[in-house]
Write a protein that holds these residues in place. Structure first.
Motif, mmCIF file in Angstrom:
data_model
loop_
_atom_site.group_PDB
_atom_site.id
_atom_site.type_symbol
_atom_site.label_atom_id
_atom_site.label_comp_id
_atom_site.label_asym_id
_atom_site.label_seq_id
_atom_site.Cartn_x
_atom_site.Cartn_y
_atom_site.Cartn_z
ATOM 1 N N LYS A 152 0.855 -1.191 0.000
ATOM 2 C CA LYS A 152 0.000 0.000 0.000
ATOM 3 C C LYS A 152 0.889 1.239 0.000
ATOM 4 N N PRO A 153 0.801 2.051 -1.081
ATOM 5 C CA PRO A 153 1.611 3.265 -1.102
ATOM 6 C C PRO A 153 1.145 4.263 -0.032
ATOM 7 N N ASN A 154 2.049 5.155 0.362
ATOM 8 C CA ASN A 154 1.706 6.182 1.352
ATOM 9 C C ASN A 154 0.596 7.094 0.847
ATOM 10 N N ASN A 155 0.627 7.399 -0.436
ATOM 11 C CA ASN A 155 -0.396 8.233 -1.063
ATOM 12 C C ASN A 155 -1.095 7.402 -2.128
ATOM 13 N N PRO A 156 -2.366 7.699 -2.419
ATOM 14 C CA PRO A 156 -3.018 7.021 -3.547
ATOM 15 C C PRO A 156 -2.154 7.235 -4.796
ATOM 16 N N THR A 157 -1.796 6.139 -5.452
ATOM 17 C CA THR A 157 -0.844 6.224 -6.563
ATOM 18 C C THR A 157 -1.442 5.666 -7.842
ATOM 19 N N ILE A 158 -1.457 6.526 -8.860
ATOM 20 C CA ILE A 158 -1.926 6.156 -10.194
ATOM 21 C C ILE A 158 -0.687 5.870 -11.020
ATOM 22 N N LEU A 159 -0.715 4.773 -11.757
ATOM 23 C CA LEU A 159 0.434 4.332 -12.551
ATOM 24 C C LEU A 159 0.112 4.413 -14.037
ATOM 25 N N PHE A 160 1.095 4.860 -14.801
ATOM 26 C CA PHE A 160 1.063 4.744 -16.263
ATOM 27 C C PHE A 160 2.360 4.064 -16.655
ATOM 28 N N VAL A 161 2.285 3.091 -17.566
ATOM 29 C CA VAL A 161 3.461 2.354 -18.023
ATOM 30 C C VAL A 161 3.524 2.401 -19.539
ATOM 31 N N GLY A 162 4.708 2.666 -20.079
ATOM 32 C CA GLY A 162 4.869 2.611 -21.528
ATOM 33 C C GLY A 162 6.249 3.040 -21.969
ATOM 34 N N ASN A 163 6.723 2.435 -23.053
ATOM 35 C CA ASN A 163 7.984 2.851 -23.661
ATOM 36 C C ASN A 163 7.703 4.081 -24.513
ATOM 37 N N PHE A 164 8.449 5.142 -24.281
ATOM 38 C CA PHE A 164 8.152 6.410 -24.930
ATOM 39 C C PHE A 164 8.759 6.551 -26.322
ATOM 40 N N LYS A 165 9.380 5.502 -26.835
ATOM 41 C CA LYS A 165 9.741 5.480 -28.252
ATOM 42 C C LYS A 165 8.480 5.298 -29.099
ATOM 43 N N TRP A 166 7.432 4.813 -28.470
ATOM 44 C CA TRP A 166 6.170 4.499 -29.137
ATOM 45 C C TRP A 166 5.252 5.708 -28.997
ATOM 46 N N LEU A 167 4.909 6.362 -30.123
ATOM 47 C CA LEU A 167 4.106 7.583 -30.132
ATOM 48 C C LEU A 167 2.779 7.451 -29.371
ATOM 49 N N PRO A 168 2.025 6.348 -29.506
ATOM 50 C CA PRO A 168 0.772 6.237 -28.744
ATOM 51 C C PRO A 168 0.977 6.331 -27.225
ATOM 52 N N ASN A 169 2.130 5.861 -26.716
ATOM 53 C CA ASN A 169 2.395 5.989 -25.280
ATOM 54 C C ASN A 169 2.686 7.435 -24.898
ATOM 55 N N ARG A 170 3.394 8.171 -25.752
ATOM 56 C CA ARG A 170 3.632 9.594 -25.479
ATOM 57 C C ARG A 170 2.305 10.350 -25.478
ATOM 58 N N ASP A 171 1.461 10.063 -26.466
ATOM 59 C CA ASP A 171 0.150 10.709 -26.544
ATOM 60 C C ASP A 171 -0.686 10.388 -25.307
ATOM 61 N N ALA A 172 -0.713 9.128 -24.911
ATOM 62 C CA ALA A 172 -1.515 8.708 -23.757
ATOM 63 C C ALA A 172 -1.007 9.364 -22.473
ATOM 64 N N ALA A 173 0.302 9.428 -22.303
ATOM 65 C CA ALA A 173 0.865 10.049 -21.097
ATOM 66 C C ALA A 173 0.509 11.536 -21.037
ATOM 67 N N LYS A 174 0.616 12.213 -22.161
ATOM 68 C CA LYS A 174 0.267 13.646 -22.190
ATOM 69 C C LYS A 174 -1.227 13.845 -21.927
ATOM 70 N N PHE A 175 -2.062 13.018 -22.531
ATOM 71 C CA PHE A 175 -3.509 13.079 -22.305
ATOM 72 C C PHE A 175 -3.813 12.863 -20.819
#
Length: 177
Positions: free
Chosen positions: A5-28
């Motif tokens: 259990k993290p100390n704070n509520p923690t939202i995770l995003f995972v992705g290799n940023f060489k892949w454009l859809p992951n960059r788009d998703a992270a920015k979104f």
């Protein structure tokens, strides 16, 4: 994977940023979903994990957003977060982040494209949404409803263990070959 259990509520995003859809998703996620989550869960943290973050991704790092390219074992990230958010809006990449979350009992909130090709049912194995507001609301709901969050995660784990294990996949491939 041991869940911590993290100390704070923690939202995770995972992705290799060489892949454009992951960059788009992270920015979104950072620009449109994250502020809506923070408005409702002010002590939440966002953990962006992945290799090759670009400068335009790194610029978002702050007190409550961590950009992390040095996680040696991805199970650590899943085990130390509350919800994986996968707001994938384009591309046809692999669904490793979804399968990994399922296998580590990490609840998932994602777009239909994020789970496409996996037999995930909305509100049974994951929460599926398309708009920033819906994605934020579903994430907040899971953060605030631990019993529902655990049930979704267990359902997803059972699905991945039964239907997406190496034995079953190799048996299917054997028949193909």
């Amino acid at each position: 994977t041991k869940r911590k259990k993290p100390n704070n509520p923690t939202i995770l995003f995972v992705g290799n940023f060489k892949w454009l859809p992951n960059r788009d998703a992270a920015k979104f996620l950072i620009e449109h979903i994250w502020p809506k989550i923070k408005d409702q869960v002010n002590d939440a943290k966002l953990w962006i994990v992945g290799r090759n973050p670009t400068d335009d991704i790194k610029k978002y790092e702050s007190d409550n957003i961590k950009i992390d390219e040095k996680v040696e074992d991805i199970r650590f990230a899943y085990g130390n977060s509350d919800v994986l958010v996968a707001p994938i809006r384009n591309g046809r990449g692999t669904k490793y982040k979804i399968l990994e979350a399922m296998a580590t009992r990490t609840p998932i909130v994602g777009t239909p494209l994020a789970t496409d090709g996996i037999d995930v049912k909305n509100e049974i194995h994951a929460y599926i949404a398309t708009s920033a507001q819906e994605l934020a609301d579903k994430t907040v709901y899971l953060l605030k409803n631990h019993k529902v969050s655990r049930k979704i995660a267990e359902n997803a784990y059972t699905l991945v263990a039964n239907d997406y294990n190496w034995k079953k996949i190799s048996d299917i491939l054997d028949k193909v070959y």
